[in-house]
Scaffold this active site. Structure first.
Site, PDB file in Angstrom:
ATOM      1  N   GLY A 198     -24.471  34.818 -43.385  1.00 53.35           N
ATOM      2  CA  GLY A 198     -25.478  34.201 -42.163  1.00 53.35           C
ATOM      3  C   GLY A 198     -24.492  34.722 -40.915  1.00 53.35           C
ATOM      4  O   GLY A 198     -24.536  35.534 -40.533  1.00 53.35           O
ATOM      5  N   GLY A 209     -38.761  23.749 -51.446  1.00 50.59           N
ATOM      6  CA  GLY A 209     -38.532  24.922 -50.624  1.00 50.59           C
ATOM      7  C   GLY A 209     -37.154  25.513 -50.603  1.00 50.59           C
ATOM      8  O   GLY A 209     -36.912  26.512 -49.028  1.00 50.59           O
ATOM      9  N   LYS A 238     -25.684  42.394 -50.372  1.00 51.93           N
ATOM     10  CA  LYS A 238     -24.605  42.184 -49.638  1.00 51.93           C
ATOM     11  C   LYS A 238     -23.789  43.116 -49.391  1.00 51.93           C
ATOM     12  O   LYS A 238     -22.679  43.419 -49.037  1.00 51.93           O
ATOM     13  CB  LYS A 238     -24.658  40.816 -49.303  1.00 51.93           C
ATOM     14  CG  LYS A 238     -26.213  40.213 -48.914  1.00 51.93           C
ATOM     15  CD  LYS A 238     -25.961  38.641 -49.305  1.00 51.93           C
ATOM     16  CE  LYS A 238     -27.285  38.216 -48.862  1.00 51.93           C
ATOM     17  NZ  LYS A 238     -27.375  36.701 -48.829  1.00 51.93           N
TER      18      LYS A 238
HETATM   19  N1  HSE Z   1     -31.940  34.213 -50.282  1.00 49.97           N
HETATM   20  C1  HSE Z   1     -30.979  33.926 -49.182  1.00 49.97           C
HETATM   21  C2  HSE Z   1     -30.201  33.255 -50.027  1.00 49.97           C
HETATM   22  C3  HSE Z   1     -30.895  34.370 -47.861  1.00 49.97           C
HETATM   23  O1  HSE Z   1     -30.385  32.056 -50.827  1.00 49.97           O
HETATM   24  O2  HSE Z   1     -28.749  33.371 -49.991  1.00 49.97           O
HETATM   25  C4  HSE Z   1     -30.851  35.043 -47.250  1.00 49.97           C
HETATM   26  O3  HSE Z   1     -29.917  36.479 -47.174  1.00 49.97           O
END
Ligand code: HSE
Length: 427
Positions: free
Chosen positions: A136, A189, A207
């Site tokens: 992120g 959520g 990643k």
């Molecule tokens: N689904 C991912 C997470 C977020 O839970 O970190 C976006 O990469």
């Protein structure tokens, strides 16, 4: 205020992330114009259905036709927020071939199509930027490709999935089962209705493919990444591990020794004192070791519209000011792996093993013998009584080969000892 250089953006997708980027750029427009001399204009936003689109983005910007974004010659930078592999990868390739720079957070489309996207970018001199694809808002891509470019990184180890970190943290704090915490996270959520990509480690594997390619200057295809998720983890594993001084995390681990690489995603025990052990909830963090930089930890929000928008908009400003000079990581982005690289499958690690055993004479000695015969040395041991004359025995080994540990466990007599869990331990 000066007029500034006009930079026109086209959005592919305008959901949570696209909306976050829209709001940041609207909020920061005048400040960016003043600071950077850039007049950022959002020209068009592709959505699936205009009647169902979010209402906080002007309807005049919306279109249901990708070509309104990809074929508009006035658009300089295409920002991809669709997610998934297709059609996102095809749209990005088309934009790059039209000479438009592309900004994306889409780790799946990038990990699976990186070579062809980079080839398209190279052909036209457009830029391909993906800072938000790993961790992120954590500036790990630029840290590795720019700040640490002169160093020799031999380890990247990260909590790169917030959903699983949230689940493991809650299991540790409340002693709840995986299933209960997942259901609670879905209600709040915090986990997807279909959590497979997160809990089975696919998201972290995409990643890690990107992260280790950049860190080690060689393309690490997704298929080289070992992957194991958190669905089999129990609250007992976490609790007994904690008694032995460890914290459980889903880690993406890349290690380089000479031309040998280990790239693996799996639940991992870390000493409670390790910097990553203190990263709780949905936070992400990446630990890097290099020959000169030594230990380095970056931590931040791995998801969420605002943090992700911050990383994406950094890329947008970079793309706007560096056309024709894109961030080529210093590795040959070929289709497969570089021929000189080999991927280690029988890696060396320490192991936490939880056994369900009959609490009778000779059982522990049989376990010790199975390990000793395969040159596996036990570093610590914990025994707790369970029900019906049985016991839980937890062992942590010294460094051993993966296949030797599997062989030792396979040699145990299932009538008296059964392996419940095997979890790798890093330090
Ligand atoms: N689904 C991912 C997470 C977020 O839970 O970190 C976006 O990469």
């Amino acid at each position: 205020m000066d007029q500034g250089k006009i930079v026109r953006l086209g959005f592919l997708g305008c959901g949570n992330i696209g909306g976050g980027v829209y709001h940041l750029l609207t909020d920061m427009h005048d400040e960016i114009l003043r600071r950077d001399g850039l007049d950022i204009q959002i020209a068009r936003a592709l959505v699936k259905s205009i009647p169902e689109a979010r209402t906080d983005v002007p309807a005049a910007l919306l279109t249901e036709s990708a070509d309104d974004v990809l074929c508009d010659p006035s658009i300089d930078v295409v920002c991809e927020f669709m997610g998934g592999e297709h059609p996102a990868a095809d749209f990005m390739e088309k934009a790059l071939l039209c000479g438009k720079s592309v900004v994306t957070a889409n780790k799946m489309a990038l990990a699976l199509n990186w070579h062809r996207l980079q080839t398209a970018a190279d052909r036209t001199g457009a830029g391909l930027y993906y800072e938000a694809s790993v961790g992120g808002v954590i500036p790990i891509i630029r840290s590795l490709t720019v700040s640490l470019e002169a160093d020799e990184v031999d380890l990247v180890m990260g909590i790169v999935n917030g959903t699983t970190n949230y689940i493991l943290t809650k299991m540790a704090q409340d002693g709840s089962s995986y299933g209960n915490v997942l259901r609670e996270a879905q209600k709040l959520g915090l986990a997807e209705p279909d959590p497979t990509a997160d809990v089975e480690g696919y998201d972290a594997a995409y990643k890690l493919s990107i992260l280790s390619s950049i860190a080690f200057h060689t393309h690490v295809p997704l298929k080289s990444v070992y992957r194991e998720g958190i669905t089999a983890i129990t609250a007992d594993d976490i609790a007994y591990g904690r008694e032995m001084g460890y914290t459980l995390k889903l880690l993406a681990i890349g290690k380089k020794k000479g031309n040998e690489l280990e790239v693996r995603v799996h639940p991992t025990f870390l000493p409670a004192s390790h910097p990553l052990s203190r990263v709780d909830g949905s936070l992400n963090a990446i630990f890097v070791h290099g020959k000169y930089c030594q230990d380095l930890t970056l931590q931040g929000r791995g998801a969420g519209d605002k943090p992700t928008a911050s990383a994406i908009c950094g890329d947008i400003l970079y793309a706007a000011t560096h056309k024709g000079c894109h961030t080529v990581p210093s590795f040959r982005n070929i289709e497969g792996a570089s021929p000189e690289i080999s991927f280690v499958e029988n890696w060396q690690s320490r192991y936490f093993v939880r056994l369900d055993a009959a609490d009778t004479p000779g059982v522990l000695s049989a376990v010790a013998q199975a390990f000793a015969e395969r040159q596996i040395s036990i570093s610590s041991i914990l025994q707790r009584p369970s029900e019906d004359g049985r016991a839980q025995i937890m062992l942590v080994t010294h460094e051993a080969k993966e296949k030797s540990v599997q062989a030792a466990l396979a040699a145990l007599d299932p009538a008296s000892v059964k392996a419940q869990s095997v979890i790798r331990v890093e330090s």
